[in-house]
Design a protein around this motif. Structure first.
Motif, PDB file in Angstrom:
ATOM      1  N   ASP A  61       0.862  -1.177   0.000  1.00 52.17           N
ATOM      2  CA  ASP A  61       0.000   0.000   0.000  1.00 52.17           C
ATOM      3  C   ASP A  61       0.906   1.236   0.000  1.00 52.17           C
ATOM      4  O   ASP A  61       1.997   1.192   0.566  1.00 52.17           O
TER       5      ASP A  61
ATOM      6  N   ARG B  15     -10.134  -6.331   9.344  1.00 53.51           N
ATOM      7  CA  ARG B  15     -10.929  -6.268   8.106  1.00 53.51           C
ATOM      8  C   ARG B  15      -9.968  -6.199   6.934  1.00 53.51           C
ATOM      9  O   ARG B  15      -8.763  -6.067   7.107  1.00 53.51           O
TER      10      ARG B  15
ATOM     11  N   GLU C  65      -5.602  -2.233  -0.765  1.00 49.87           N
ATOM     12  CA  GLU C  65      -4.957  -3.500  -1.133  1.00 49.87           C
ATOM     13  C   GLU C  65      -5.956  -4.552  -1.623  1.00 49.87           C
ATOM     14  O   GLU C  65      -5.638  -5.372  -2.497  1.00 49.87           O
TER      15      GLU C  65
HETATM   16  N1  GLY Z   1      -4.578   0.297   3.425  1.00 48.20           N
HETATM   17  C1  GLY Z   1      -4.573   0.585   4.799  1.00 48.20           C
HETATM   18  C2  GLY Z   1      -5.764   0.180   5.530  1.00 48.20           C
HETATM   19  O1  GLY Z   1      -6.709  -0.352   4.970  1.00 48.20           O
HETATM   20  O2  GLY Z   1      -5.784   0.371   6.731  1.00 48.20           O
END
Ligand code: GLY
Ligand code: AMP
Length: 418
Positions: free
Chosen positions: A207, A282, A287
């Motif tokens: 990410d 979660r 991503e």
């Molecule tokens: N991509 C970071 C998150 O979902 O916390």
């Protein structure tokens, strides 16, 4: 199978797109959703934080499975409310979601399960914070204990700024802050599905959290992502399951707080080994948009196995031999004051780019016009035989989209050396 997905973001749009492609799914509903999700599922105007309302909707629709996307409903107990009316739910209980909802709780579980993570002090006073900052030295890492939508963490060399953030967190009711050792190295997100006993990892992704190119600017919810990670060690996933996910899941079960759903393991590959930066309860956004784009196994069967405690009988997951890259289109001002209402055009043209799809997040239909209504507006996904091709597809699609005042990073997955 009839399924109800809870949430409004591009992560939920990705879940809905994958579920819509699964022949097992006969009906797909979402609440509250967004205009993009509305093209793939029937939308219902229900407050996602209201467990009673979500459970009543699930009962009225006669769904077999509810999939909860974001953390806030989980921490509010929505999964408990759905299970209480006898419907299977993908997502942890309120108590188990504390792995994300309280960083102090997560640190306690990690310590008990011998999970490698940053050294940390949980502080409740200014003096404790000052001592912890001195003990670790710069760069300083100061985290608000509770949920903060990705904005509760400050990483800085500025001692005064670190203290100021800690004071602001402490000033809140029940305020607690976690001060921790700085971890240096590339970050990886690994989603581990679990039914409370069995752990099945998905493919790792990376990410891009900073707002601007070159990892400059403030932290955001995430500006882009890619998967696979050609540079990651071959044994990384097995190591993380063995040393992080399975011990954590076992420790939660031992405490009588079984965790089921997806354990999002945020990792840093430091020079001294792999360390956990954070747990989330979660799927990650953005991503998920790239991980699900690569998953070949039909998604409903997988989520259902998690929710019904039958993950151990699921055949091994199958993956497309492809890469995926997503780039987030953010509204004017994001992540600070966001401007709403600018019109979005070119989405259909963008989806005509081979390998591209456009997932909605902060969008709304106003008098039939698609407009920006949130910080992260669209998540544009490209797929291709390798990361470079996937990246080219995503950026070719973005070229076709117009949103006045919007911005996006131009360097997502540009250098794939970690
Ligand atoms: N991509 C970071 C998150 O979902 O916390
Ligand atoms: P968190 O909310 O804990 O995920 O933190 C958000 C982001 O802050 C992480 O993805 C990292 O980029 C950064 N961060 C968090 N903890 C650390 C740490 N101990 N060392 C360095 N960076 C960190």
């Amino acid at each position: 199978m009839k399924i109800l997905v809870i949430g409004t973001g591009a992560r939920e749009h990705a879940l809905v797109r994958s579920l819509a492609a699964d022949a097992q799914v006969s009906e797909l509903h979402a609440a509250p959703g967004n205009p993009g999700i509305g093209a793939d599922a029937t939308l219902h105007d229900v407050d996602p934080l209201d467990g009673g309302a979500v459970a009543a909707l699930a009962t009225a629709l006669g769904v077999d499975l509810v999939v909860v996307g974001p953390e806030a409903p989980l921490v509010a107990g929505v999964a408990d409310a759905v299970r209480a009316v006898g419907i299977a739910c993908f997502g942890p209980s309120r108590e188990a979601a504390a792995l994300e909802g309280s960083k102090a709780f997560a640190k306690d579980v990690m310590a008990a399960a011998a999970v490698p993570t940053a050294m940390a002090h949980v502080c409740t006073t200014h003096a404790q914070v000052a001592d912890a900052l001195d003990a670790f030295g710069a760069p300083y890492v100061v985290k608000e204990d509770g949920l903060a939508a990705g904005k509760g963490v400050v990483v800085t060399n500025d001692h005064a700024a670190a203290l100021e953030h800690a004071d602001a967190c402490l000033a809140k009711v029940g305020g607690k802050v976690v001060v921790e050792e700085y971890l240096d190295g590339p970050e990886i997100s690994l989603f581990c599905l679990t039914d409370g006993a069995t752990v099945v990892p998905l493919a790792p992704a990376q990410d891009f959290k900073r707002a601007l190119d070159g990892d400059a600017g403030p932290n955001t919810g995430g500006m882009g992502a890619y998967s696979p990670l050609p540079w990651a060690p071959a044994d990384l996933v097995a190591e993380v399951v063995e040393r992080v996910a399975q011990p954590t899941v076992d420790e939660m079960a031992r405490r009588g707080i079984p965790f089921s759903g997806v354990l999002y393991v945020g990792l840093t590959l430091t020079s001294r080994g792999t360390r956990v930066v954070e747990f989330n309860a979660r799927f990650g956004d953005p991503e998920t948009q790239v991980v699900l784009a690569r998953l070949a196994t039909p998604l409903a069967t997988v989520l259902d196995a998690v929710a019904t405690g039958t993950l151990g009988t699921l055949p091994p997951l199958r993956w497309r031999d492809e890469a995926a890259v997503t780039v987030v289109v953010a509204a004017h001002g994001y992540p600070a004051a966001v401007r709403h209402g600018d019109p979005i055009t070119g989405v259909e043209a963008a989806e005509r780019v081979p390998g591209a799809q456009v997932l909605h997040a902060g969008t709304a239909l106003v008098d039939g016009v698609l407009v920006a209504s949130g910080g992260r507006v669209l998540s544009v996904v490209g797929r291709g035989p390798d990361v470079a091709a996937a990246r080219a597809a995503a950026y070719a699609a973005i070229e076709r989209i117009d949103l006045p005042g919007s911005h996006h990073r131009t360097d997502i997955a540009a250098s794939i050396t970690g």
